[in-house]
Design an enzyme around this catalytic site. Sequence first.
Site, PDB file in Angstrom:
ATOM      1  N   ARG A  74       0.857  -1.201   0.000  1.00  0.00           N
ATOM      2  CA  ARG A  74       0.000   0.000   0.000  1.00  0.00           C
ATOM      3  C   ARG A  74       0.888   1.244   0.000  1.00  0.00           C
ATOM      4  NH1 ARG A  74      -4.622   0.414  -1.614  1.00  0.00           N
ATOM      5  NH2 ARG A  74      -5.477  -1.209  -0.256  1.00  0.00           N
ATOM      6  N   GLN A  98      -8.184  -8.256  -8.140  1.00  0.00           N
ATOM      7  CA  GLN A  98      -8.184  -6.838  -8.514  1.00  0.00           C
ATOM      8  C   GLN A  98      -6.755  -6.401  -8.848  1.00  0.00           C
ATOM      9  OE1 GLN A  98     -10.574  -3.853  -7.491  1.00  0.00           O
ATOM     10  NE2 GLN A  98      -9.180  -2.517  -6.391  1.00  0.00           N
ATOM     11  N   ARG A 103       1.639  -7.000  -9.117  1.00  0.00           N
ATOM     12  CA  ARG A 103       1.987  -6.390  -7.826  1.00  0.00           C
ATOM     13  C   ARG A 103       2.071  -7.407  -6.696  1.00  0.00           C
ATOM     14  NH1 ARG A 103      -3.263  -3.172  -5.362  1.00  0.00           N
ATOM     15  NH2 ARG A 103      -4.778  -4.858  -5.588  1.00  0.00           N
ATOM     16  N   HIS A 186       0.656   2.671 -10.477  1.00  0.00           N
ATOM     17  CA  HIS A 186      -0.249   3.186  -9.438  1.00  0.00           C
ATOM     18  C   HIS A 186       0.547   4.050  -8.451  1.00  0.00           C
ATOM     19  CE1 HIS A 186      -3.351   3.281  -6.425  1.00  0.00           C
ATOM     20  NE2 HIS A 186      -4.111   2.404  -7.061  1.00  0.00           N
ATOM     21  N   ASP A 231     -12.023   9.105  -7.409  1.00  0.00           N
ATOM     22  CA  ASP A 231     -11.581   7.905  -8.120  1.00  0.00           C
ATOM     23  C   ASP A 231     -12.019   8.042  -9.579  1.00  0.00           C
ATOM     24  OD1 ASP A 231     -10.703   5.412  -8.826  1.00  0.00           O
ATOM     25  OD2 ASP A 231     -11.938   4.300  -7.378  1.00  0.00           O
ATOM     26  N   GLU A 294      -2.051   8.087 -11.502  1.00  0.00           N
ATOM     27  CA  GLU A 294      -1.673   6.772 -11.996  1.00  0.00           C
ATOM     28  C   GLU A 294      -1.709   6.752 -13.517  1.00  0.00           C
ATOM     29  OE1 GLU A 294      -4.630   4.276 -10.113  1.00  0.00           O
ATOM     30  OE2 GLU A 294      -4.575   5.513  -8.314  1.00  0.00           O
TER      31      GLU A 294
HETATM   32  O1  LIG Z   1      -7.057  -1.271  -2.819  1.00  0.00           O
HETATM   33  P1  LIG Z   1      -6.391  -1.478  -4.148  1.00  0.00           P
HETATM   34  O2  LIG Z   1      -6.732  -2.783  -4.789  1.00  0.00           O
HETATM   35  O3  LIG Z   1      -4.905  -1.278  -4.039  1.00  0.00           O
HETATM   36  O4  LIG Z   1      -6.927  -0.345  -5.102  1.00  0.00           O
HETATM   37  C1  LIG Z   1      -6.763   0.993  -4.796  1.00  0.00           C
HETATM   38  C2  LIG Z   1      -7.430   1.875  -5.866  1.00  0.00           C
HETATM   39  O5  LIG Z   1      -6.758   1.672  -7.089  1.00  0.00           O
HETATM   40  C3  LIG Z   1      -7.201   2.507  -8.181  1.00  0.00           C
HETATM   41  O6  LIG Z   1      -6.850   3.830  -7.956  1.00  0.00           O
HETATM   42  C4  LIG Z   1      -8.674   2.364  -8.422  1.00  0.00           C
HETATM   43  O7  LIG Z   1      -9.147   3.327  -9.359  1.00  0.00           O
HETATM   44  C5  LIG Z   1      -9.452   2.466  -7.149  1.00  0.00           C
HETATM   45  O8  LIG Z   1     -10.811   2.127  -7.418  1.00  0.00           O
HETATM   46  C6  LIG Z   1      -8.895   1.552  -6.082  1.00  0.00           C
HETATM   47  O9  LIG Z   1      -9.620   1.696  -4.899  1.00  0.00           O
END
Ligand SMILES: O=P(O)(O)OC[C@H]1O[C@H](O)[C@H](O)[C@@H](O)[C@@H]1O
Length: 320
Positions: A74, A98, A103, A186, A231, A294
């Site tokens: 993070r 996601q 990563r 990111h 976002d 990003e």
């Molecule tokens: O919590 P993560 O999977 O690291 O994602 C963190 C963030 O990443 C990006 O910026 C997306 O647009 C967000 O929707 C998401 O919340």
Amino acid sequence: MMDRSHKPSAIGVGASLPQPTVSIKDHTIEASLPTGQSVTVQLYGATVTSWKSNGQEQLFLSEKAHLDGSKPIRGGIPLVFPVFGAPPKNHATSALPQHGFARNSHWEFLGKSSSESMERDHGQGDLAVKLDFGLSHTMLSKEFRKTWPYEFGLVYSVTLTKDALETTLQVRNEGKQNFDFQVLMHTYLNVEDISNIRIKGLESKTYVDKTRNATSHTEASPALSITQETDRVYQDLDPTVPVVVASAADDKPVFSITREAFNDVVVWNPWIEKAKGMADFGPDEAYKNMICVEAGSVSTWQTLEAGDSWEGGQSVKSRI
Ligand SMILES: O=P(O)(O)OC[C@H]1O[C@H](O)[C@H](O)[C@@H](O)[C@@H]1O
């Protein structure tokens, strides 16, 4: 940006010239320049976790970030590949987590190269150090290989210069089947106070607002201030036009981000409630000290044919 004109290292020729140093310890690579700048990259995710320049840390890293390979990191610059966000249904990436697997996979360090740029913006003779990292299908966990069974090779290059941090990803299709991918850097930028920055370079651009049911809007502001959860996926930007994080007080650039082959820029700040809700985000108020800008290619899919390769990247300058 993305200066390709590095000449070979002068090591051994001008023996008295100070050279960049690179150290490898505990799955962490650190490089620094004689002029004081430094960068730290974890092999886990090839995540850049620190970039120091002008005597200051430029990236935000959560106090609660997991650095033990148990969870994506993070903060810093996690690399998003081959899917951005939650994977769509009925797609080759559907079973991935996601933001994909880059990563949360273990990368290898491919080596360093030192160079002296001949044509950098800030005069001749600036030293640079480039760190290369690799990830291929054979290195993925069994689970990731099963869920995304393509043969690929990634080379991620992190270049530290006196004025900038450049990150470039090369994607190769080493198999016989085409594959689709999205990619994003990111980048968590460290800011003193979110209320004192504005984001410029987005005016009149179309964006998808993920906080408002992914509806499409047009950016009206020449200098966006962040006052709530944000976002947004800004699309179809000219990569050569910098997105600038500027000081609200004097309009001076704090960060300037140019891109290559990346037409999208996501702007993200979790704000109060989301920050509290993330177990690895801390302290709770740290949302005031970060803004994610990003750079990537996420609003469409890049299709890579068998044997082909693709490259994209960003150059982040700080307090120029
Ligand atoms: O919590 P993560 O999977 O690291 O994602 C963190 C963030 O990443 C990006 O910026 C997306 O647009 C967000 O929707 C998401 O919340």
